[in-house]
Design a protein around this motif. Structure first.
Motif, short mmCIF file in Angstrom:
data_model
loop_
_atom_site.label_atom_id
_atom_site.label_comp_id
_atom_site.label_asym_id
_atom_site.label_seq_id
_atom_site.Cartn_x
_atom_site.Cartn_y
_atom_site.Cartn_z
N ARG A 81 22.56 -35.42 33.98
CA ARG A 81 23.91 -35.43 33.43
C ARG A 81 23.83 -35.06 31.94
NH1 ARG A 81 26.60 -41.04 35.13
NH2 ARG A 81 28.43 -40.04 34.24
N ARG A 82 23.19 -33.93 31.70
CA ARG A 82 22.84 -33.49 30.35
C ARG A 82 24.04 -33.48 29.40
NH1 ARG A 82 19.14 -31.30 27.39
NH2 ARG A 82 17.57 -30.87 28.94
N ASP A 83 25.11 -32.80 29.76
CA ASP A 83 26.26 -32.67 28.85
C ASP A 83 26.90 -34.03 28.55
OD1 ASP A 83 25.84 -29.94 28.75
OD2 ASP A 83 27.36 -29.49 30.27
N GLU A 84 27.05 -34.86 29.59
CA GLU A 84 27.64 -36.18 29.39
C GLU A 84 26.74 -37.07 28.53
OE1 GLU A 84 29.64 -37.63 33.29
OE2 GLU A 84 28.06 -36.19 33.81
N LEU A 85 25.42 -37.00 28.79
CA LEU A 85 24.48 -37.78 27.99
C LEU A 85 24.47 -37.33 26.54
CD1 LEU A 85 21.61 -37.97 30.60
CD2 LEU A 85 22.73 -39.95 29.55
N GLU A 86 24.59 -36.03 26.32
CA GLU A 86 24.60 -35.51 24.95
C GLU A 86 25.84 -36.01 24.20
OE1 GLU A 86 23.41 -33.77 21.52
OE2 GLU A 86 22.21 -34.08 23.33
N ARG A 87 26.96 -36.08 24.89
CA ARG A 87 28.18 -36.60 24.24
C ARG A 87 28.04 -38.09 23.93
NH1 ARG A 87 30.63 -33.02 27.75
NH2 ARG A 87 30.99 -34.60 29.35
N ARG A 88 27.46 -38.84 24.86
CA ARG A 88 27.35 -40.30 24.70
C ARG A 88 26.24 -40.69 23.73
NH1 ARG A 88 28.33 -45.18 23.81
NH2 ARG A 88 27.82 -46.78 25.33
N PHE A 89 25.09 -40.04 23.86
CA PHE A 89 23.92 -40.35 23.03
C PHE A 89 23.37 -39.05 22.45
CE2 PHE A 89 23.81 -43.37 26.69
CZ PHE A 89 24.17 -44.51 26.01
N PRO A 90 24.01 -38.51 21.41
CA PRO A 90 23.62 -37.20 20.87
C PRO A 90 22.13 -37.13 20.52
CG PRO A 90 25.64 -37.96 19.83
CD PRO A 90 25.11 -39.11 20.64
N GLY A 91 21.47 -36.11 21.08
CA GLY A 91 20.07 -35.84 20.77
C GLY A 91 19.05 -36.66 21.53
N LEU A 92 19.48 -37.71 22.23
CA LEU A 92 18.52 -38.60 22.89
C LEU A 92 17.73 -37.89 23.98
CD1 LEU A 92 17.35 -41.45 23.32
CD2 LEU A 92 19.16 -41.79 25.01
N LEU A 93 18.40 -37.26 24.91
CA LEU A 93 17.70 -36.61 26.02
C LEU A 93 16.80 -35.48 25.52
CD1 LEU A 93 17.24 -36.66 29.04
CD2 LEU A 93 19.16 -35.09 29.30
N THR A 94 17.28 -34.70 24.58
CA THR A 94 16.46 -33.64 24.02
C THR A 94 15.22 -34.19 23.34
OG1 THR A 94 18.41 -32.24 23.69
CG2 THR A 94 16.46 -31.71 22.39
N SER A 95 15.38 -35.28 22.62
CA SER A 95 14.23 -35.90 21.96
C SER A 95 13.20 -36.40 22.97
CB SER A 95 14.68 -37.07 21.08
OG SER A 95 15.46 -36.61 20.02
N VAL A 96 13.68 -37.00 24.03
CA VAL A 96 12.76 -37.51 25.06
C VAL A 96 12.07 -36.36 25.77
CG1 VAL A 96 12.73 -38.67 27.32
CG2 VAL A 96 14.02 -39.66 25.43
N LEU A 97 12.78 -35.32 26.08
CA LEU A 97 12.20 -34.20 26.82
C LEU A 97 11.22 -33.37 25.99
CD1 LEU A 97 15.34 -33.03 28.79
CD2 LEU A 97 13.32 -34.19 29.72
N THR A 98 11.43 -33.35 24.70
CA THR A 98 10.54 -32.55 23.84
C THR A 98 9.46 -33.35 23.16
OG1 THR A 98 12.07 -32.72 21.97
CG2 THR A 98 12.33 -30.80 23.43
N ALA A 99 9.45 -34.66 23.38
CA ALA A 99 8.43 -35.51 22.76
C ALA A 99 7.03 -35.12 23.25
CB ALA A 99 8.70 -36.98 23.07
N THR A 100 6.10 -35.15 22.38
CA THR A 100 4.71 -34.87 22.74
C THR A 100 4.16 -36.06 23.50
OG1 THR A 100 4.46 -33.60 20.70
CG2 THR A 100 2.43 -34.29 21.80
N PRO A 101 3.58 -35.80 24.69
CA PRO A 101 3.01 -36.91 25.46
C PRO A 101 1.85 -37.56 24.69
CG PRO A 101 3.12 -34.90 26.79
CD PRO A 101 3.47 -34.54 25.37
N PRO A 102 1.61 -38.84 24.92
CA PRO A 102 0.50 -39.51 24.22
C PRO A 102 -0.84 -38.90 24.65
CG PRO A 102 1.43 -40.93 25.91
CD PRO A 102 2.29 -39.73 25.84
N ARG A 103 -1.78 -38.92 23.71
CA ARG A 103 -3.11 -38.41 24.03
C ARG A 103 -3.85 -39.45 24.85
NH1 ARG A 103 -5.96 -36.66 18.68
NH2 ARG A 103 -4.26 -37.60 17.54
N THR A 104 -4.58 -38.98 25.83
CA THR A 104 -5.44 -39.88 26.60
C THR A 104 -6.84 -39.79 26.05
OG1 THR A 104 -5.82 -38.15 28.23
CG2 THR A 104 -4.06 -39.71 28.70
N THR A 105 -7.49 -40.92 25.92
CA THR A 105 -8.84 -40.92 25.35
C THR A 105 -9.89 -41.21 26.39
OG1 THR A 105 -8.56 -43.23 24.75
CG2 THR A 105 -8.13 -41.59 23.06
#
Length: 105
Positions: A81-105
């Motif tokens: 629900r990208r458009d609705e989520l963007e209206r409700r929580f601006p930038g949240l979904l984009t931030s989560v989707l573009t976040a760098t995954p944690p490094r595994t050691t």
């Protein structure tokens, strides 16, 4: 005419509910796959868990407001629900989707 499964109004969802749903690695992977695919059924998602487990996680994502699911015969394709989520929580979904995954050691 399309039939959609019940989903919450995003005005009634708080950010904690969304973040809690995204905290699970399988659900985060589902969200990332749906972002790439646009729409998919549980059986078509390439995940290392049983389809029933994918279905359970998609249901949680739907109840938390992240995805919508429509009925298409016996199939139940879901999409973000990208458009609705963007209206409700601006930038949240984009931030989560573009976040760098944690490094595994």
């Amino acid at each position: 005419m399309e039939t959609w499964l019940a989903q919450p109004d995003l005005d009634e969802i708080d950010v904690g509910t969304v973040l809690s749903a995204l905290a699970d690695p399988t659900r985060l992977q589902i969200v990332r796959l749906l972002d790439v695919l646009g729409e998919s059924t549980c059986t078509a998602l390439d995940l290392p868990v049983k389809v029933s487990t994918v279905s359970h996680h998609v249901n949680i994502l739907r109840h938390s407001g992240l995805v919508s699911t429509r009925l298409d015969g016996n199939a139940r394709p879901s999409r973000l629900r990208r458009d609705e989520l963007e209206r409700r929580f601006p930038g949240l979904l984009t931030s989560v989707l573009t976040a760098t995954p944690p490094r595994t050691t």
